[in-house]
Structure formats: structure tokens, C-alpha cells
Design a protein around this motif. Sequence first.
Motif, PDB file in Angstrom:
ATOM      1  N   ILE A 162      -4.790   6.541   1.724  1.00 16.65           N
ATOM      2  CA  ILE A 162      -5.268   5.219   2.102  1.00 16.65           C
ATOM      3  C   ILE A 162      -4.463   4.743   3.299  1.00 16.65           C
ATOM      4  O   ILE A 162      -3.242   4.907   3.346  1.00 16.65           O
ATOM      5  N   LEU A 163      -5.175   4.206   4.288  1.00 16.20           N
ATOM      6  CA  LEU A 163      -4.541   3.723   5.505  1.00 16.20           C
ATOM      7  C   LEU A 163      -4.870   2.256   5.717  1.00 16.20           C
ATOM      8  O   LEU A 163      -6.007   1.834   5.508  1.00 16.20           O
ATOM      9  N   PHE A 164      -3.892   1.481   6.142  1.00 11.92           N
ATOM     10  CA  PHE A 164      -4.131   0.091   6.521  1.00 11.92           C
ATOM     11  C   PHE A 164      -4.815   0.070   7.881  1.00 11.92           C
ATOM     12  O   PHE A 164      -4.384   0.727   8.829  1.00 11.92           O
ATOM     13  N   ASP A 165      -5.915  -0.703   7.983  1.00 19.75           N
ATOM     14  CA  ASP A 165      -6.609  -0.832   9.261  1.00 19.75           C
ATOM     15  C   ASP A 165      -6.343  -2.196   9.894  1.00 19.75           C
ATOM     16  O   ASP A 165      -5.898  -2.274  11.030  1.00 19.75           O
TER      17      ASP A 165
ATOM     18  N   LEU B 172       0.832  -1.208   0.000  1.00 18.27           N
ATOM     19  CA  LEU B 172       0.000   0.000   0.000  1.00 18.27           C
ATOM     20  C   LEU B 172       0.868   1.260   0.000  1.00 18.27           C
ATOM     21  O   LEU B 172       0.592   2.219  -0.723  1.00 18.27           O
ATOM     22  N   GLU B 173       1.917   1.254   0.823  1.00 19.06           N
ATOM     23  CA  GLU B 173       2.781   2.432   0.937  1.00 19.06           C
ATOM     24  C   GLU B 173       3.555   2.694  -0.352  1.00 19.06           C
ATOM     25  O   GLU B 173       3.713   3.841  -0.773  1.00 19.06           O
ATOM     26  N   GLU B 174       4.040   1.631  -0.983  1.00 24.58           N
ATOM     27  CA  GLU B 174       4.916   1.806  -2.153  1.00 24.58           C
ATOM     28  C   GLU B 174       4.150   1.971  -3.464  1.00 24.58           C
ATOM     29  O   GLU B 174       4.530   2.789  -4.312  1.00 24.58           O
ATOM     30  N   TYR B 175       3.055   1.236  -3.625  1.00 25.50           N
ATOM     31  CA  TYR B 175       2.396   1.212  -4.931  1.00 25.50           C
ATOM     32  C   TYR B 175       1.054   1.954  -4.979  1.00 25.50           C
ATOM     33  O   TYR B 175       0.672   2.469  -6.025  1.00 25.50           O
ATOM     34  N   VAL B 176       0.347   1.986  -3.852  1.00 22.09           N
ATOM     35  CA  VAL B 176      -1.002   2.552  -3.874  1.00 22.09           C
ATOM     36  C   VAL B 176      -1.039   3.993  -3.385  1.00 22.09           C
ATOM     37  O   VAL B 176      -1.630   4.867  -4.026  1.00 22.09           O
ATOM     38  N   LYS B 177      -0.392   4.252  -2.257  1.00 27.78           N
ATOM     39  CA  LYS B 177      -0.494   5.571  -1.644  1.00 27.78           C
ATOM     40  C   LYS B 177      -0.045   6.700  -2.568  1.00 27.78           C
ATOM     41  O   LYS B 177      -0.716   7.741  -2.639  1.00 27.78           O
ATOM     42  N   PRO B 178       1.079   6.581  -3.298  1.00 36.74           N
ATOM     43  CA  PRO B 178       1.471   7.690  -4.195  1.00 36.74           C
ATOM     44  C   PRO B 178       0.393   8.046  -5.218  1.00 36.74           C
ATOM     45  O   PRO B 178       0.191   9.213  -5.542  1.00 36.74           O
TER      46      PRO B 178
ATOM     47  N   ASN C  88      -6.958  -6.588  -6.747  1.00 36.06           N
ATOM     48  CA  ASN C  88      -6.263  -7.420  -7.726  1.00 36.06           C
ATOM     49  C   ASN C  88      -4.754  -7.356  -7.553  1.00 36.06           C
ATOM     50  O   ASN C  88      -4.050  -8.355  -7.739  1.00 36.06           O
ATOM     51  N   MET C  89      -4.247  -6.169  -7.181  1.00 32.87           N
ATOM     52  CA  MET C  89      -2.810  -6.022  -6.954  1.00 32.87           C
ATOM     53  C   MET C  89      -2.349  -6.892  -5.786  1.00 32.87           C
ATOM     54  O   MET C  89      -1.331  -7.591  -5.867  1.00 32.87           O
ATOM     55  N   LEU C  90      -3.115  -6.853  -4.687  1.00 29.55           N
ATOM     56  CA  LEU C  90      -2.749  -7.654  -3.524  1.00 29.55           C
ATOM     57  C   LEU C  90      -2.849  -9.148  -3.828  1.00 29.55           C
ATOM     58  O   LEU C  90      -1.992  -9.946  -3.410  1.00 29.55           O
ATOM     59  N   LYS C  91      -3.895  -9.553  -4.543  1.00 32.38           N
ATOM     60  CA  LYS C  91      -4.035 -10.966  -4.924  1.00 32.38           C
ATOM     61  C   LYS C  91      -2.826 -11.436  -5.716  1.00 32.38           C
ATOM     62  O   LYS C  91      -2.298 -12.534  -5.496  1.00 32.38           O
ATOM     63  N   ASP C  92      -2.394 -10.589  -6.644  1.00 26.98           N
ATOM     64  CA  ASP C  92      -1.279 -10.955  -7.522  1.00 26.98           C
ATOM     65  C   ASP C  92       0.050 -10.943  -6.768  1.00 26.98           C
ATOM     66  O   ASP C  92       0.836 -11.894  -6.855  1.00 26.98           O
ATOM     67  N   MET C  93       0.308  -9.882  -6.011  1.00 28.69           N
ATOM     68  CA  MET C  93       1.615  -9.732  -5.361  1.00 28.69           C
ATOM     69  C   MET C  93       1.772 -10.658  -4.159  1.00 28.69           C
ATOM     70  O   MET C  93       2.892 -11.029  -3.795  1.00 28.69           O
ATOM     71  N   LEU C  94       0.652 -11.044  -3.533  1.00 23.07           N
ATOM     72  CA  LEU C  94       0.722 -11.967  -2.391  1.00 23.07           C
ATOM     73  C   LEU C  94       0.419 -13.408  -2.812  1.00 23.07           C
ATOM     74  O   LEU C  94       0.449 -14.322  -1.982  1.00 23.07           O
ATOM     75  N   ASN C  95       0.111 -13.574  -4.113  1.00 23.85           N
ATOM     76  CA  ASN C  95      -0.196 -14.897  -4.667  1.00 23.85           C
ATOM     77  C   ASN C  95      -1.308 -15.585  -3.875  1.00 23.85           C
ATOM     78  O   ASN C  95      -1.197 -16.748  -3.470  1.00 23.85           O
ATOM     79  N   ASP C  96      -2.376 -14.827  -3.627  1.00 22.53           N
ATOM     80  CA  ASP C  96      -3.516 -15.346  -2.871  1.00 22.53           C
ATOM     81  C   ASP C  96      -4.801 -14.800  -3.499  1.00 22.53           C
ATOM     82  O   ASP C  96      -5.153 -13.634  -3.325  1.00 22.53           O
ATOM     83  N   LYS C  97      -5.512 -15.659  -4.222  1.00 25.18           N
ATOM     84  CA  LYS C  97      -6.694 -15.231  -4.970  1.00 25.18           C
ATOM     85  C   LYS C  97      -7.932 -15.022  -4.088  1.00 25.18           C
ATOM     86  O   LYS C  97      -8.975 -14.575  -4.569  1.00 25.18           O
TER      87      LYS C  97
END
Length: 299
Positions: free
Chosen positions: A245-248, A230-236, A281-290
Motif C-alpha cells: 500500500i502506498l500513500f498518494d 500506513l507504514e507502521e500498522y498497515v503495510k506489514p 476506521n483505523m485512521l479515523k480512530d488514530m487521527l480522531n477524525d470521523k
Amino acid sequence: MIKINIKSTQNPTIIKFEFPDFITENQNFEFKNIDEAKNSPLAQQLFYLPFVKTVYISGNFIAIERFSIVEWEDVQDAVAEQIEDYINKGGKIVIVDENAPKKQPVTVYGETTPNPATLKFVANKLITKTAVEFKNIDETAPSPLAKELFGFAYVKEIFIDENYISITKYDLYDWNDITLELRSFIKLYIENGGTVLNEDYVAQNPKAEKQQITNFDSLDTTSQQIINILEEYVKPAVQADGGNILFDSYDETEKRVKVVLQGACNGCPSSTFTLKSGIENMLKDMLNDKDIIVEAING
């Protein structure tokens, strides 16, 4: 003979007295009382009127904020006549102290966001190191600027971060009618050295702790990975659109990621699409968890 044009503003307590030519050169002044107005004989004279609360001098106008003891329609013509009489007799508006430190002009411009109800006002300088959101005037103790902005009837929510202020308006108002007034007010406030955000106050505010991930090392590995993504790819990207966007939290059993959307992202018509088609979709792909699900909660 100078003739002044009277103009109302979106704030019913403030009215503008416009001149045909500029009365200041790249300088803006705000006086809260007669003692602050020592370098403005005109402002000092205006403070003898019992209903004058604040005097602003900028560009080609003098704006006056009134106390509620009168209505502008009852006194505005008399005030305009008094200003005209003063100027036409050679009175000084502002006496510039050549030895005084020069104010650094600030550029502020309005920038649209994906949320039609939110506009991003960007300054050409850093105004805060801490992202903070205000839903109403009761939350604005850390930010004198936010408190002032809530004085405008059309301001619904405020988000401040780095070099910009995102303002969300009520649907009743049109940006074409209020953008110039907001931009001018923010520019004048910053140039006059007004406090945008008290960083120390924010640090002590329990509500702000949610925005600072102080327990990162104690989180599970997946939560840490989500935060880093989130910090590197989404927040900017969302910051560029005037939001945040903040992680809860992350529920390992449900594979559910909860986030907080702020600023222009909060209530944006496209936020659901962004969450599902973008972040999820980004998290599913980068964490390899559908099975991961992303859900926005209210800040």
C-alpha cells in the motif's frame, strides 16, 4: 536402457524431457548458447539443433526452449531419441568442476493470498530492497526476472518486494496447473544468479518515485501522520498477504485519503472491505477524525 518421458509445459515454446532418476544433485543449470554450455557435453550437442534457444538442466529433467521456426510436435520425438541415444552410450550430461564455487540452494514455495488470482512465491533469501510492480512486459526494463516471467502466457501482473514475488494470473488458468512450473522457474533463476531487480535503474525510473516518499518533510502534518500509520500498522499486514500500500495524497477539504494498492491487494475481492472496515476506521480512530474517507486509486 533409459527411457525419457516427454512433457509439455504451460509455455508452448518450452518442453520437458524427464528422466526416471535425478540427473543433478542440488544443482540447476541454464545455458543460452553453446559457449555457456562448456561443462555440459549434452547441452552443447543440443545447441547444434537450429531451433534450440535455451537448455535447462535440473532435478530429473532437461527442459528446452525453442525458437519459433518449428513446432514441438514436429521435432520432440527426434530430440528425445537423440538424448536417449546419447545417455545410453555413456555420454555425460554435466561435468562438475570440483573447484568451481558451489551454488547456494534456494528454497521457493508458493503461498496463497486473499486474492484468488494472486499467488505469492517466497524465497528463503532477500531478493530486492525495493518494492516494484509491473503491469505488463513493456514496464520490465528494471527487472530481467519479471521480463522472463511475462513470457508465460498465464502471467498477468507481477509485484516484487523483499523476499517474495506475487504473480497475478489470468482467470483462464488454474493454479494447480501452473504453480509448480512457476516455482521451479523462479528457484532456478535465483540459484543461477539471475538479476531480479536492477535497483539503480528503479531509482532513476520516474514511475518508481511515487513509491518513495521523498518530500515527506514538506507535507502537511496530517499527511505525515497518515504515512506513519500506513507504514507502521498497515503495510506489514498487506506485505504478509503478498501486496503493498502506498500513500498518494490527502485532501484536507474533503478529508479524503488516496492510496495505491499493489500486488495481491490490487483487484482483491476483499480489498474494499479492508479499506473501509480496516484502514479507514483505523485512521479515523488514530487521527480522531470521523470524517476521513479512504479511497484506492489505480497504480
